[in-house]
Write an enzyme that holds these catalytic residues in place. Structure first.
Site, PDB file in Angstrom:
ATOM      1  N   GLU A  93      11.101  16.991  14.387  1.00 26.49           N
ATOM      2  CA  GLU A  93      11.565  16.726  12.742  1.00 26.49           C
ATOM      3  C   GLU A  93      10.802  17.427  11.856  1.00 26.49           C
ATOM      4  OE1 GLU A  93      10.099  12.775  11.163  1.00 26.49           O
ATOM      5  OE2 GLU A  93      12.095  12.716  10.049  1.00 26.49           O
ATOM      6  N   THR A 102       2.899   7.411  13.676  1.00 24.92           N
ATOM      7  CA  THR A 102       1.947   6.164  12.908  1.00 24.92           C
ATOM      8  C   THR A 102       2.571   4.949  13.204  1.00 24.92           C
ATOM      9  OG1 THR A 102       2.088   8.014  11.154  1.00 24.92           O
ATOM     10  CG2 THR A 102       0.930   5.913  10.787  1.00 24.92           C
ATOM     11  N   GLY A 103       3.819   4.637  13.495  1.00 21.33           N
ATOM     12  CA  GLY A 103       4.750   3.549  13.661  1.00 21.33           C
ATOM     13  C   GLY A 103       4.055   2.763  14.918  1.00 21.33           C
ATOM     14  N   LYS A 125       0.731  -1.219  -0.008  1.00 22.82           N
ATOM     15  CA  LYS A 125       0.020   0.020  -0.058  1.00 22.82           C
ATOM     16  C   LYS A 125       0.898   1.069   0.075  1.00 22.82           C
ATOM     17  CE  LYS A 125      -1.591   2.717   3.035  1.00 22.82           C
ATOM     18  NZ  LYS A 125      -1.627   3.790   2.509  1.00 22.82           N
ATOM     19  N   CYS A 127      14.078  10.919   5.883  1.00 24.52           N
ATOM     20  CA  CYS A 127      14.485  10.443   7.487  1.00 24.52           C
ATOM     21  C   CYS A 127      15.887  10.690   7.510  1.00 24.52           C
ATOM     22  CB  CYS A 127      14.061   9.143   7.235  1.00 24.52           C
ATOM     23  SG  CYS A 127      14.910   7.963   6.159  1.00 24.52           S
ATOM     24  N   GLY A 150       7.443   5.035   7.673  1.00 23.78           N
ATOM     25  CA  GLY A 150       6.576   6.568   8.061  1.00 23.78           C
ATOM     26  C   GLY A 150       6.862   6.962   9.451  1.00 23.78           C
ATOM     27  N   GLU A 157      10.381   1.531  10.118  1.00 16.63           N
ATOM     28  CA  GLU A 157      11.399   2.358   9.717  1.00 16.63           C
ATOM     29  C   GLU A 157      10.823   3.672  10.000  1.00 16.63           C
ATOM     30  OE1 GLU A 157      14.382   1.818   9.383  1.00 16.63           O
ATOM     31  OE2 GLU A 157      14.635  -0.371   8.428  1.00 16.63           O
TER      32      GLU A 157
HETATM   33  P1  NAD Z   1       2.902   8.735   7.651  1.00 12.07           P
HETATM   34  O1  NAD Z   1       3.322   7.729   8.792  1.00 12.07           O
HETATM   35  O2  NAD Z   1       1.923   9.622   7.718  1.00 12.07           O
HETATM   36  O3  NAD Z   1       2.355   7.545   6.347  1.00 12.07           O
HETATM   37  C1  NAD Z   1       2.980   6.677   6.360  1.00 12.07           C
HETATM   38  C2  NAD Z   1       1.963   5.512   5.556  1.00 12.07           C
HETATM   39  O4  NAD Z   1       1.411   4.893   6.598  1.00 12.07           O
HETATM   40  C3  NAD Z   1       1.346   5.941   4.345  1.00 12.07           C
HETATM   41  O5  NAD Z   1       1.095   5.010   3.343  1.00 12.07           O
HETATM   42  C4  NAD Z   1       0.016   6.194   5.151  1.00 12.07           C
HETATM   43  O6  NAD Z   1      -1.069   6.033   4.424  1.00 12.07           O
HETATM   44  C5  NAD Z   1      -0.121   4.948   6.228  1.00 12.07           C
HETATM   45  N1  NAD Z   1      -0.886   5.244   7.601  1.00 12.07           N
HETATM   46  C6  NAD Z   1      -1.167   6.291   8.011  1.00 12.07           C
HETATM   47  N2  NAD Z   1      -1.553   6.115   9.260  1.00 12.07           N
HETATM   48  C7  NAD Z   1      -1.517   4.929   9.107  1.00 12.07           C
HETATM   49  C8  NAD Z   1      -2.322   4.074  10.364  1.00 12.07           C
HETATM   50  N3  NAD Z   1      -2.872   4.380  11.438  1.00 12.07           N
HETATM   51  N4  NAD Z   1      -1.970   2.654  10.193  1.00 12.07           N
HETATM   52  C9  NAD Z   1      -1.564   2.259   8.901  1.00 12.07           C
HETATM   53  N5  NAD Z   1      -0.980   2.993   8.299  1.00 12.07           N
HETATM   54  C10 NAD Z   1      -1.192   4.304   8.200  1.00 12.07           C
HETATM   55  O7  NAD Z   1       4.347   9.047   7.108  1.00 12.07           O
HETATM   56  P2  NAD Z   1       4.843  10.134   5.696  1.00 12.07           P
HETATM   57  O8  NAD Z   1       4.280  11.360   6.146  1.00 12.07           O
HETATM   58  O9  NAD Z   1       3.999   9.426   4.526  1.00 12.07           O
HETATM   59  O10 NAD Z   1       6.226  10.043   5.717  1.00 12.07           O
HETATM   60  C11 NAD Z   1       7.227  10.928   6.506  1.00 12.07           C
HETATM   61  C12 NAD Z   1       7.949  10.203   7.735  1.00 12.07           C
HETATM   62  O11 NAD Z   1       8.204   8.867   7.325  1.00 12.07           O
HETATM   63  C13 NAD Z   1       8.797  10.775   8.539  1.00 12.07           C
HETATM   64  O12 NAD Z   1       8.908  10.925   9.740  1.00 12.07           O
HETATM   65  C14 NAD Z   1      10.230  10.213   8.046  1.00 12.07           C
HETATM   66  O13 NAD Z   1      11.184  10.534   8.854  1.00 12.07           O
HETATM   67  C15 NAD Z   1       9.610   8.810   7.767  1.00 12.07           C
HETATM   68  N6  NAD Z   1      10.693   8.195   7.072  1.00 12.07           N
HETATM   69  C16 NAD Z   1      11.354   7.098   7.569  1.00 12.07           C
HETATM   70  C17 NAD Z   1      12.318   6.224   6.960  1.00 12.07           C
HETATM   71  C18 NAD Z   1      12.953   5.403   7.485  1.00 12.07           C
HETATM   72  O14 NAD Z   1      13.642   4.496   6.722  1.00 12.07           O
HETATM   73  N7  NAD Z   1      13.350   5.226   8.737  1.00 12.07           N
HETATM   74  C19 NAD Z   1      12.209   6.541   5.356  1.00 12.07           C
HETATM   75  C20 NAD Z   1      11.474   7.370   4.928  1.00 12.07           C
HETATM   76  C21 NAD Z   1      10.639   8.058   5.803  1.00 12.07           C
END
Ligand code: NAD
Length: 486
Positions: free
Chosen positions: A377, A227-228, A172, A279, A223, A245
């Site tokens: 961040e 959210t994680g 997804k 990230c 993400g 991640e």
């Molecule tokens: P996000 O957490 O908003 O969304 C990520 C994904 O999760 C999307 O597909 C979203 O639709 C889905 N999602 C949202 N809420 C959810 C829930 N409650 N349950 C399940 N899925 C859900 O993140 P974003 O804004 O897309 O990305 C930015 C973040 O990602 C930043 O914090 C960045 O540091 C992090 N990031 C981390 C890495 C890494 O490898 N550590 C790499 C890239 C980005």
């Protein structure tokens, strides 16, 4: 197959799947909608998971060489269509050509390299009495949930190890950047058995359905940290495996013996690559007080020459903020700095009437450690530059964060660089370089930056269960048994 600029379908069980309701996709450089994608229902997700289960038994029992060859075929498909993927990635994500090239060709490389990785059975004991082996068996169906900053690469970081270890997968993508991933799913249906790889598109709700779905065995998530935490809580209901991640607030420490003009471009790109929507972007830059003014000035001079604009225009080096909510969030950091009277060394003025979600490259001159722009961040092009004097103190400040994704140290004294680097609490610490990744190098976060890792054999293991088989060779039931595990 649909072309790259009109129709976008989900791939469910090897077939194109459309929905009656759709979601718009924006070009961040124009704020205009240029595509519509399916908005999956629960039934669509159930179908994708059912197809993944249907394909699992055969896929997982294939010889490893078959799965390896399949990954190479995905790499070939991506490479053959690389130009179209790059253009589409720029259009949906905003990143200029160089970044798109890095991501698409990097994904090709990752697929080919992970195709060479394997987890052979480990023989723990092999005596006249007993034989004990540990196998790495696949988990079943993986649900991959990806963000919008590196949509293709971060999907490949999940697809490649999941398939290589014999799992099937449902991906997804972020609702902000679904197009390249949907296209990859369509193309993969030509080279993979049906159900091995499905791609579904939808909003955050679809992610939630996945994390608590009883028939998904593992969630591979990239993400936000918050959210994680939701993902982990939700996955706990069925004790799914999770790889998380998450966010970062990477410090960079600059020693007194750098040449300011030489180091400035490297520090600049450490912080602003992908328009700081990264990230692992340097998000706190600690510069020794003896070279602080020179380094800051060199950064300002360099920043003034960087071209910000539509990634589709040749010559653009930094694109827009990828989406409207993120744009609003980044502007809050500008406002917070302004309201507290922090000095912008360069940038700081956002043009609200710009055609796209554009924000100028901005350096904040030595704001307090507790300020939001330092402690949080921003995930946008606003970088705090901070002074330090004492080595112990700067290490403590660098480590004083709930995040622990990456860090870097810059200086000529290699002993000092390594001494400081070894004490930084982060999954990856770069010394006199930045953002060097490899399919063979474990990547993941300490503290609230994540759980588990991606890449390398450690990353591969995350898609498996340990499966230990012990044989009593002397048992009255099987004295003839010698090598049942061959
Ligand atoms: P996000 O957490 O908003 O969304 C990520 C994904 O999760 C999307 O597909 C979203 O639709 C889905 N999602 C949202 N809420 C959810 C829930 N409650 N349950 C399940 N899925 C859900 O993140 P974003 O804004 O897309 O990305 C930015 C973040 O990602 C930043 O914090 C960045 O540091 C992090 N990031 C981390 C890495 C890494 O490898 N550590 C790499 C890239 C980005």
């Amino acid at each position: 197959m649909a072309s790259f600029d009109s129709e976008f379908s989900m791939t469910v069980g090897g077939c194109a799947r459309f929905t009656t309701t759709t979601l718009p996709v924006f070009n961040p450089a124009t704020r205009g909608v240029f595509a519509q994608v399916p908005d999956a229902t629960r039934a669509d997700l159930d179908d994708a998971i059912r197809a993944a289960h249907g394909a699992f038994r055969k896929w997982s029992s294939q010889p490893q060489g078959v799965r390896s060859a399949a990954l190479v075929k995905i790499a070939d498909v991506l490479e053959k269509n690389a130009e179209q993927f790059m253009a589409l990635l720029t259009r949906e994500q905003g990143k200029p050509r160089a970044g798109a090239e890095w991501e698409i060709l990097g994904s090709v490389l990752w697929l080919r390299e992970i195709a060479r990785q394997s987890l052979p059975d480990e023989v723990i004991e092999d005596t006249v009495d007993r034989r004990v082996i540990t196998r790495y068996s696949p988990l079943g169906v993986v649900g991959a949930i990806t963000p919008w900053n590196f949509p293709v690469l971060l999907a490949v970081w999940k697809i490649a190890p999941a398939l290589m270890t014999g799992n099937t997968i449902v991906v997804k993508p972020s609702p902000f950047t679904p197009l390249c991933t949907l296209k990859l799913g369509e193309l993969c249906s030509e080279v993979l058995p049906p159900g091995v790889l499905s791609v579904v598109s939808g909003g955050d709700e679809l992610g939630k359905w996945m994390t608590n779905h009883p028939a998904i065995d593992k969630i591979a998530f990239t993400g936000h940290t918050e959210t994680g935490k939701h993902v982990m809580r939700s996955a706990a209901g069925t004790l799914k495996r999770v790889t998380l991640e998450l966010g970062g607030n990477d410090p960079a420490i600059v020693l007194p013996d750098v040449d300011p003009r030489t180091v400035a471009p490297q520090l600049f790109w450490a912080a602003f690559q992908n328009n700081a929507q990264f990230c692992n972007a340097t998000k706190r830059l600690y510069v020794h007080e003896s070279v602080y003014s020179e380094v800051l000035q060199a950064l300002v001079d360099y920043a003034r020459g960087v071209v910000v604009g539509d990634g589709a225009n040749p010559g653009t080096q930094l694109g827009p903020i990828q989406n409207q909510p993120q744009y609003v969030k980044v502007l809050e950091y500008f406002e917070d700095c302004r309201s507290h009277g922090y000095r912008f060394a360069v940038g700081g003025e956002v043009d609200p009437n710009a055609k796209g979600w554009f924000v100028p490259v901005t350096l904040v001159d030595n704001p307090p450690e507790y300020s939001r722009v330092v402690a949080e961040e921003p995930f946008g092009p606003i970088l705090p530059v901070l002074k330090w004097r004492d080595e112990e103190e700067v290490i403590e400040r660098a480590n004083d964060s709930r995040y622990g994704l990456g860090a870097s140290v810059w200086g000529s004294d290699l002993a000092a660089v390594q001494r400081i680097g070894a004490r930084l609490e982060a999954g990856t610490v770069w010394l006199n370089e930045i953002h060097q990744y490899s399919p063979h190098q474990a990547f993941g976060g300490h503290k609230e930056s994540g759980l588990g890792c991606e890449n390398s054999l450690h990353g591969l293991i995350e898609y498996t269960n340990w499966h230990t088989l012990t044989l009593n060779k002397q048992s009255q039931f099987g004295r003839q048994a010698t090598d049942y595990a061959a």
